[in-house]
Design a protein around this motif. Structure first.
Motif: not given
Ligand code: ARG
Length: 351
Positions: A103-104, A185, A232, A251, A286-287, A289, A293, A339
Protein backbone atom coordinates in the motif's frame (compact mmCIF):
# COMPACT_ATOMS: atom_id res chain seq x y z
CA UNK A 1 -3.65 -5.05 -26.88
CA UNK A 2 -6.93 -6.97 -27.24
CA UNK A 3 -9.74 -4.42 -27.52
CA UNK A 4 -12.16 -6.61 -25.59
CA UNK A 5 -9.84 -6.92 -22.57
CA UNK A 6 -11.19 -5.50 -19.35
CA UNK A 7 -8.86 -3.01 -17.71
CA UNK A 8 -6.44 -4.83 -15.40
CA UNK A 9 -6.52 -1.87 -13.03
CA UNK A 10 -9.72 0.04 -12.34
CA UNK A 11 -10.26 1.34 -8.82
CA UNK A 12 -10.79 4.77 -7.36
CA UNK A 13 -12.31 4.19 -3.95
CA UNK A 14 -11.69 2.10 -0.86
CA UNK A 15 -15.03 0.30 -0.60
CA UNK A 16 -16.65 -0.96 -3.83
CA UNK A 17 -16.72 -4.71 -4.51
CA UNK A 18 -13.11 -5.87 -4.71
CA UNK A 19 -12.16 -7.91 -7.82
CA UNK A 20 -8.36 -7.91 -7.90
CA UNK A 21 -5.75 -7.15 -5.28
CA UNK A 22 -2.05 -7.41 -4.43
CA UNK A 23 -1.28 -9.12 -1.11
CA UNK A 24 2.25 -8.61 0.28
CA UNK A 25 4.94 -11.04 1.46
CA UNK A 26 6.90 -10.82 4.70
CA UNK A 27 9.88 -13.15 4.20
CA UNK A 28 13.31 -11.54 4.75
CA UNK A 29 11.88 -8.20 5.90
CA UNK A 30 14.32 -6.06 7.87
CA UNK A 31 14.04 -3.03 10.10
CA UNK A 32 14.40 -0.15 7.66
CA UNK A 33 17.60 1.78 8.17
CA UNK A 34 17.04 5.54 7.85
CA UNK A 35 18.73 8.49 9.59
CA UNK A 36 18.06 8.62 13.36
CA UNK A 37 15.97 11.80 13.09
CA UNK A 38 13.56 10.04 10.69
CA UNK A 39 13.26 7.00 12.97
CA UNK A 40 12.65 9.31 15.94
CA UNK A 41 9.97 11.18 14.03
CA UNK A 42 8.01 8.14 12.87
CA UNK A 43 8.71 5.03 14.95
CA UNK A 44 7.69 4.00 18.50
CA UNK A 45 10.32 5.14 20.97
CA UNK A 46 10.94 1.83 22.72
CA UNK A 47 12.17 0.21 19.46
CA UNK A 48 14.37 2.98 18.05
CA UNK A 49 17.64 1.12 18.54
CA UNK A 50 16.45 -1.75 16.33
CA UNK A 51 16.41 0.44 13.22
CA UNK A 52 20.01 -0.19 12.20
CA UNK A 53 21.53 -1.38 8.93
CA UNK A 54 21.24 -5.15 8.52
CA UNK A 55 18.82 -5.66 11.39
CA UNK A 56 16.40 -8.48 10.76
CA UNK A 57 12.92 -8.80 12.22
CA UNK A 58 12.65 -11.94 14.38
CA UNK A 59 12.45 -15.00 12.13
CA UNK A 60 9.40 -16.47 13.86
CA UNK A 61 7.50 -13.20 13.42
CA UNK A 62 8.23 -13.23 9.68
CA UNK A 63 7.34 -16.87 9.40
CA UNK A 64 3.98 -16.38 11.11
CA UNK A 65 3.37 -13.17 9.17
CA UNK A 66 3.67 -15.09 5.91
CA UNK A 67 1.26 -17.74 7.18
CA UNK A 68 -1.23 -14.95 7.99
CA UNK A 69 -0.83 -13.42 4.54
CA UNK A 70 -1.33 -16.83 2.90
CA UNK A 71 -4.53 -17.29 4.87
CA UNK A 72 -5.72 -13.84 3.74
CA UNK A 73 -5.02 -14.87 0.14
CA UNK A 74 -7.17 -17.98 0.57
CA UNK A 75 -10.06 -16.04 2.02
CA UNK A 76 -9.91 -13.46 -0.75
CA UNK A 77 -9.75 -16.19 -3.39
CA UNK A 78 -12.81 -17.85 -1.86
CA UNK A 79 -14.59 -14.52 -2.25
CA UNK A 80 -13.82 -14.71 -5.97
CA UNK A 81 -11.13 -12.02 -5.84
CA UNK A 82 -8.06 -12.34 -8.05
CA UNK A 83 -4.87 -12.13 -6.01
CA UNK A 84 -1.38 -11.13 -7.18
CA UNK A 85 1.69 -11.88 -5.04
CA UNK A 86 5.06 -10.08 -5.06
CA UNK A 87 8.40 -11.64 -5.86
CA UNK A 88 10.51 -13.12 -3.10
CA UNK A 89 13.21 -10.59 -2.32
CA UNK A 90 16.15 -10.85 0.04
CA UNK A 91 15.67 -7.49 1.77
CA UNK A 92 18.68 -8.17 3.97
CA UNK A 93 20.91 -8.48 0.94
CA UNK A 94 19.61 -5.34 -0.80
CA UNK A 95 19.40 -3.18 2.35
CA UNK A 96 15.64 -2.79 1.99
CA UNK A 97 12.65 -3.12 4.27
CA UNK A 98 9.78 -5.33 3.12
CA UNK A 99 7.41 -6.69 0.50
CA UNK A 100 4.58 -6.85 3.01
CA UNK A 101 3.38 -3.24 2.78
CA UNK A 102 2.49 -2.77 -0.91
CA UNK A 103 0.00 0.00 0.00
CA UNK A 104 2.89 2.36 0.72
CA UNK A 105 4.37 2.10 -2.76
CA UNK A 106 1.51 1.80 -5.23
CA UNK A 107 -1.90 3.39 -5.74
CA UNK A 108 -4.52 2.67 -8.39
CA UNK A 109 -6.43 5.72 -9.59
CA UNK A 110 -8.93 4.71 -12.23
CA UNK A 111 -7.06 2.83 -14.94
CA UNK A 112 -3.68 4.23 -13.84
CA UNK A 113 -1.28 2.78 -11.29
CA UNK A 114 1.15 5.21 -9.71
CA UNK A 115 4.44 4.34 -7.99
CA UNK A 116 5.32 6.40 -4.91
CA UNK A 117 8.52 8.46 -5.08
CA UNK A 118 9.58 7.19 -1.64
CA UNK A 119 11.52 9.52 0.60
CA UNK A 120 13.18 6.57 2.33
CA UNK A 121 16.36 5.37 0.66
CA UNK A 122 15.68 1.87 1.99
CA UNK A 123 12.44 1.72 -0.02
CA UNK A 124 13.50 3.13 -3.37
CA UNK A 125 14.00 -0.25 -5.00
CA UNK A 126 10.95 -1.81 -3.38
CA UNK A 127 8.49 -1.51 -6.27
CA UNK A 128 11.00 -2.69 -8.84
CA UNK A 129 12.11 -5.72 -6.88
CA UNK A 130 8.86 -6.82 -5.28
CA UNK A 131 6.13 -5.67 -7.67
CA UNK A 132 7.90 -5.21 -11.02
CA UNK A 133 6.59 -8.54 -12.32
CA UNK A 134 3.05 -7.74 -11.25
CA UNK A 135 3.19 -4.42 -13.11
CA UNK A 136 4.44 -6.22 -16.24
CA UNK A 137 1.68 -8.81 -15.95
CA UNK A 138 -1.01 -6.17 -15.46
CA UNK A 139 0.24 -4.30 -18.53
CA UNK A 140 -0.09 -7.48 -20.58
CA UNK A 141 -3.56 -8.28 -19.29
CA UNK A 142 -5.30 -5.11 -20.35
CA UNK A 143 -5.08 -1.41 -21.14
CA UNK A 144 -3.27 0.37 -18.33
CA UNK A 145 -1.16 3.44 -17.59
CA UNK A 146 1.79 2.81 -15.28
CA UNK A 147 3.50 5.86 -13.80
CA UNK A 148 6.91 4.85 -12.45
CA UNK A 149 8.61 7.11 -9.90
CA UNK A 150 11.36 9.47 -11.07
CA UNK A 151 14.87 8.08 -10.60
CA UNK A 152 17.34 9.87 -8.37
CA UNK A 153 20.63 9.84 -10.24
CA UNK A 154 22.92 11.79 -7.94
CA UNK A 155 22.94 12.04 -4.17
CA UNK A 156 19.50 12.39 -2.65
CA UNK A 157 18.94 15.82 -1.07
CA UNK A 158 15.75 14.97 0.83
CA UNK A 159 17.40 15.03 4.28
CA UNK A 160 19.74 17.99 3.68
CA UNK A 161 19.47 20.61 6.39
CA UNK A 162 16.93 18.58 8.35
CA UNK A 163 18.96 16.01 10.24
CA UNK A 164 20.19 18.40 12.89
CA UNK A 165 17.19 20.63 12.88
CA UNK A 166 15.69 20.99 16.36
CA UNK A 167 11.91 20.85 16.23
CA UNK A 168 10.44 24.28 16.85
CA UNK A 169 6.88 25.49 17.18
CA UNK A 170 6.20 25.08 13.48
CA UNK A 171 5.76 21.44 12.50
CA UNK A 172 9.04 20.49 10.89
CA UNK A 173 8.92 17.19 9.07
CA UNK A 174 11.83 14.80 8.81
CA UNK A 175 12.28 15.61 5.08
CA UNK A 176 12.72 18.85 3.17
CA UNK A 177 10.96 19.91 -0.04
CA UNK A 178 13.94 19.65 -2.39
CA UNK A 179 12.40 16.91 -4.54
CA UNK A 180 8.97 15.27 -4.82
CA UNK A 181 8.34 12.64 -2.16
CA UNK A 182 5.22 10.82 -1.09
CA UNK A 183 4.15 7.42 0.16
CA UNK A 184 0.99 6.16 -1.51
CA UNK A 185 -0.43 5.26 1.93
CA UNK A 186 -0.65 8.97 2.76
CA UNK A 187 -3.71 9.14 0.44
CA UNK A 188 -7.24 7.73 0.41
CA UNK A 189 -9.47 7.59 -2.66
CA UNK A 190 -13.03 8.87 -2.61
CA UNK A 191 -13.92 8.59 -6.30
CA UNK A 192 -12.71 11.62 -8.24
CA UNK A 193 -11.15 13.12 -5.11
CA UNK A 194 -8.13 11.83 -3.24
CA UNK A 195 -7.65 13.06 0.32
CA UNK A 196 -4.14 12.98 1.74
CA UNK A 197 -1.90 14.29 4.47
CA UNK A 198 1.49 15.96 4.56
CA UNK A 199 3.75 13.83 6.72
CA UNK A 200 7.29 12.84 7.57
CA UNK A 201 7.43 11.06 4.19
CA UNK A 202 5.13 13.24 2.01
CA UNK A 203 6.15 16.80 1.05
CA UNK A 204 4.60 19.64 -0.96
CA UNK A 205 6.47 18.78 -4.14
CA UNK A 206 5.29 15.19 -3.75
CA UNK A 207 1.67 16.30 -3.65
CA UNK A 208 2.16 18.53 -6.72
CA UNK A 209 3.76 15.58 -8.47
CA UNK A 210 0.85 13.28 -7.56
CA UNK A 211 -1.59 15.92 -8.91
CA UNK A 212 0.29 15.77 -12.20
CA UNK A 213 0.12 11.94 -12.28
CA UNK A 214 -3.56 11.28 -11.57
CA UNK A 215 -5.77 10.89 -14.64
CA UNK A 216 -7.79 13.87 -15.93
CA UNK A 217 -10.74 14.71 -13.74
CA UNK A 218 -9.12 13.53 -10.48
CA UNK A 219 -8.06 15.99 -7.79
CA UNK A 220 -5.96 15.74 -4.65
CA UNK A 221 -7.00 17.56 -1.45
CA UNK A 222 -5.02 17.76 1.79
CA UNK A 223 -6.60 17.05 5.17
CA UNK A 224 -5.66 19.03 8.27
CA UNK A 225 -4.09 16.47 10.58
CA UNK A 226 -2.52 17.11 13.98
CA UNK A 227 0.15 14.42 14.19
CA UNK A 228 3.85 15.29 14.42
CA UNK A 229 4.63 11.59 13.83
CA UNK A 230 2.47 11.41 10.69
CA UNK A 231 3.37 8.67 8.25
CA UNK A 232 0.52 7.00 6.33
CA UNK A 233 -3.06 8.21 6.70
CA UNK A 234 -4.65 4.76 7.09
CA UNK A 235 -4.60 4.74 10.89
CA UNK A 236 -6.06 8.27 10.94
CA UNK A 237 -9.04 8.06 8.55
CA UNK A 238 -10.62 5.07 6.86
CA UNK A 239 -13.75 5.02 4.69
CA UNK A 240 -15.61 1.77 5.43
CA UNK A 241 -18.22 2.12 2.71
CA UNK A 242 -19.76 4.88 0.63
CA UNK A 243 -20.94 7.56 3.07
CA UNK A 244 -19.28 6.14 6.21
CA UNK A 245 -15.83 7.05 7.49
CA UNK A 246 -14.10 6.27 10.78
CA UNK A 247 -11.43 8.66 12.06
CA UNK A 248 -8.91 8.88 14.86
CA UNK A 249 -10.14 11.80 17.01
CA UNK A 250 -6.66 12.38 18.44
CA UNK A 251 -5.33 13.24 14.99
CA UNK A 252 -8.15 14.94 13.07
CA UNK A 253 -11.67 16.23 13.57
CA UNK A 254 -15.10 16.30 12.02
CA UNK A 255 -14.58 20.03 11.27
CA UNK A 256 -11.41 19.29 9.31
CA UNK A 257 -13.07 16.44 7.42
CA UNK A 258 -16.23 18.43 6.56
CA UNK A 259 -14.08 21.00 4.73
CA UNK A 260 -13.80 18.43 1.95
CA UNK A 261 -16.97 18.74 -0.12
CA UNK A 262 -16.87 15.06 -1.08
CA UNK A 263 -17.46 14.25 2.62
CA UNK A 264 -20.20 16.86 3.11
CA UNK A 265 -23.05 14.44 3.69
CA UNK A 266 -21.01 11.51 5.01
CA UNK A 267 -21.50 9.87 8.37
CA UNK A 268 -18.15 10.74 10.00
CA UNK A 269 -17.51 8.67 13.13
CA UNK A 270 -14.78 9.27 15.67
CA UNK A 271 -13.59 5.81 16.74
CA UNK A 272 -15.26 5.57 20.16
CA UNK A 273 -12.77 3.29 21.94
CA UNK A 274 -9.21 3.66 23.16
CA UNK A 275 -7.26 1.02 21.26
CA UNK A 276 -4.87 -1.16 23.21
CA UNK A 277 -1.15 -1.32 22.51
CA UNK A 278 0.10 -4.84 21.76
CA UNK A 279 3.50 -6.09 22.81
CA UNK A 280 3.31 -9.73 21.85
CA UNK A 281 4.31 -9.65 19.10
CA UNK A 282 5.49 -6.04 19.49
CA UNK A 283 4.16 -3.28 17.27
CA UNK A 284 7.67 -2.33 16.16
CA UNK A 285 6.60 0.32 13.67
CA UNK A 286 3.10 1.60 14.40
CA UNK A 287 0.73 2.88 17.03
CA UNK A 288 -2.21 0.96 18.46
CA UNK A 289 -4.48 2.89 16.05
CA UNK A 290 -3.68 0.21 13.54
CA UNK A 291 -6.97 -1.38 14.63
CA UNK A 292 -8.65 0.99 12.12
CA UNK A 293 -6.54 -0.34 9.28
CA UNK A 294 -9.14 -2.68 7.80
CA UNK A 295 -9.76 -3.75 4.21
CA UNK A 296 -13.26 -3.36 2.78
CA UNK A 297 -13.97 -6.06 0.26
CA UNK A 298 -17.42 -4.68 -0.47
CA UNK A 299 -19.82 -2.19 1.06
CA UNK A 300 -21.02 -4.85 3.47
CA UNK A 301 -17.85 -6.81 4.36
CA UNK A 302 -14.62 -5.68 5.96
CA UNK A 303 -11.63 -7.75 7.02
CA UNK A 304 -10.56 -6.90 10.58
CA UNK A 305 -7.75 -8.20 12.78
CA UNK A 306 -9.17 -10.99 14.94
CA UNK A 307 -7.86 -9.42 18.16
CA UNK A 308 -9.64 -6.15 17.41
CA UNK A 309 -12.94 -7.48 18.73
CA UNK A 310 -14.20 -4.01 19.69
CA UNK A 311 -13.79 -2.77 16.15
CA UNK A 312 -15.50 -5.87 14.72
CA UNK A 313 -18.48 -5.45 17.05
CA UNK A 314 -18.67 -1.71 16.39
CA UNK A 315 -19.01 -1.99 12.58
CA UNK A 316 -22.00 -4.33 12.81
CA UNK A 317 -24.37 -1.43 13.63
CA UNK A 318 -23.66 -0.04 10.16
CA UNK A 319 -24.82 -3.21 8.43
CA UNK A 320 -21.22 -4.28 7.86
CA UNK A 321 -20.15 -7.87 8.42
CA UNK A 322 -16.68 -8.07 9.96
CA UNK A 323 -14.49 -10.93 8.75
CA UNK A 324 -11.95 -11.51 11.55
CA UNK A 325 -8.60 -12.91 10.43
CA UNK A 326 -5.22 -13.11 12.18
CA UNK A 327 -2.62 -10.54 11.10
CA UNK A 328 -0.78 -9.78 14.36
CA UNK A 329 2.64 -10.72 12.99
CA UNK A 330 2.17 -8.54 9.92
CA UNK A 331 1.02 -5.78 12.28
CA UNK A 332 4.30 -6.26 14.11
CA UNK A 333 6.38 -5.39 11.04
CA UNK A 334 4.41 -2.35 9.94
CA UNK A 335 0.72 -2.54 9.15
CA UNK A 336 -2.60 -4.29 8.94
CA UNK A 337 -4.98 -5.34 6.15
CA UNK A 338 -5.11 -1.97 4.40
CA UNK A 339 -1.31 -1.57 4.41
CA UNK A 340 -0.63 -5.15 3.31
CA UNK A 341 -2.77 -4.89 0.15
CA UNK A 342 -3.28 -2.78 -2.97
CA UNK A 343 -6.70 -2.97 -4.53
CA UNK A 344 -6.35 -3.10 -8.30
CA UNK A 345 -9.91 -3.61 -9.49
CA UNK A 346 -13.02 -2.57 -7.68
CA UNK A 347 -16.41 -2.76 -9.28
CA UNK A 348 -18.25 0.46 -9.85
CA UNK A 349 -15.61 3.11 -10.40
CA UNK A 350 -16.93 6.66 -10.65
CA UNK A 351 -17.08 7.92 -14.25
N1 ARG B 1 1.73 5.61 11.19
C1 ARG B 1 0.51 4.91 11.54
C2 ARG B 1 0.39 4.78 13.05
O1 ARG B 1 1.38 4.52 13.67
C3 ARG B 1 0.48 3.53 10.94
C4 ARG B 1 0.24 3.52 9.49
C5 ARG B 1 0.58 2.20 8.85
N2 ARG B 1 0.21 2.24 7.49
C6 ARG B 1 0.87 1.74 6.44
N3 ARG B 1 0.30 1.90 5.26
N4 ARG B 1 2.04 1.12 6.50
O2 ARG B 1 -0.66 4.89 13.62
Amino acid sequence: MPSTALPSVQADNEWSQLRAVIVGRAANSCFPSEPPHMIKATMPEQYHEKFQPKSRFPQDVLHKADAELDQLVNVLAQEGIKVYRPNNVDWYEVGGYTGSMPRDGLVAVGNTIIEAPFSWRSRRCEVDLAYGNILAELAKEGPLTIVRAPKILDADTIYNGIENHEKEKEPVWAINNSRPAFDAADFMRFGKVLIGQYSNVTNHKGVEYLRACVPDGYTVEMLEVDDPHAMHIDATILPLKRGLLVYNPLRTSETALRRHSVLQDWDLRAYPFVPKMRDDPPLFMTSEWLCMNVLSISESKVIVEEKDVEFAEWVKQFGIQPIPLPLQHVNSIGGSFHCATVDLVRHDVSV
